[in-house]
Scaffold this motif. Structure first.
Motif: not given
Length: 273
Positions: A54-60
């Motif tokens: 979840g820490r890496f969401r909205r990164r493509g």
């Protein structure tokens, strides 16, 4: 949760107590019981892996793909963890899962290969921007602020800022920023200059033109560089237009023959001559 894994929790709600389960796993030989206990441990730690994803969401990348990559990292952490070394599984699994996710971004989501150093600068700049914004302002911090916060040079910050949003390139059909005439990015691409071939030809004939008699050189110069007609050249040299035509043809033929002979000598292997 299976009975093989106890319910006692660590400070994180998604960090189960599996210390005893890992010790049993290490003692079991390969087989059905080993595989079942391994599966139970993985399932128990899946919430932790999903939290890290979840820490890496909205990164493509989609959330589902992130969870799958995190789960793969978790499985690898379970298989490689050695409880006899005395370290808690969480301290081993967190960097393993996080590293797997970062590797996925590095290997699969950058359309153009970017050096790892630039990727690291991008992440440090992005985190610094988030910290400085504090979630209460849309104001973008300045280069100097980011450099001071992230302990980077201003040049490194500029490099990181340029890499932000660089997981995929802009479309060539996108408009040029600030252009009022509707120009597209494709319109700004360069193309092969047809004059390059002319440069090569001129350099090839230059020494052979210099070797011509002075009158022939002058006639060629007036005809092809000064765009003078053959009749005017004839008047200037006191000869007939027919003589001018013949001199031009003879000189051009001679230069062409010499250039072709020279080119042939360069590409013909010495042993085949």
């Amino acid at each position: 949760m299976c009975a093989h894994v106890t319910a006692r929790r660590h400070p994180h709600d998604d960090a189960p107590d599996t210390e005893e389960a890992f010790r049993r796993l290490a003692a079991l030989p390969a087989g059905r019981q080993h595989d079942q206990l391994r599966t139970d441990i993985v399932v128990a730690w899946l919430p932790m892996a999903e939290r890290l994803a979840g820490r890496f969401r909205r990164r493509g990348e989609s959330d589902e793909d992130l969870r799958q990559v995190a789960a793969l990292g978790l499985v690898r952490a379970v298989d490689r963890y050695d409880p006899d070394r005395g370290h808690a599984f969480e301290s081993y699994a967190v960097p393993t899962v996080t590293g797997e996710i970062k590797r996925h971004f590095r290997d699969h989501l950058w359309t153009v290969h970017v050096p790892r150093r630039v990727q690291e600068l991008r992440n440090r700049v992005r985190f610094a921007c988030q910290d400085l914004a504090g979630g209460v302002s849309d104001r973008l911090p300045g280069v100097a602020e980011i450099a001071d916060h992230a302990r980077l040079s201003e040049e490194e910050v500029r490099t990181g800022l340029q890499a932000l949003g660089s997981f995929s390139p802009l479309s060539l059909d996108a408009g040029v920023r600030g252009a009022a005439d509707g120009r597209l990015l494709a319109d700004s691409l360069g193309a092969a200059d047809p004059a390059l071939e002319t440069v090569v030809d001129r350099e090839a004939v230059k020494p052979h033109l210099a070797a011509l008699p002075e009158r022939e050189r002058a006639i060629l110069y007036l005809r092809f560089f000064q765009d003078m007609t053959q009749s005017r050249i004839a008047e200037q040299f006191g000869i007939s237009q027919m003589q001018v035509s013949r001199l031009i043809s003879r000189s051009c033929r001679k230069v062409r023959t010499e250039v072709l002979r020279e080119a042939s000598a360069r590409i013909t292997p010495p042993g085949s001559r």
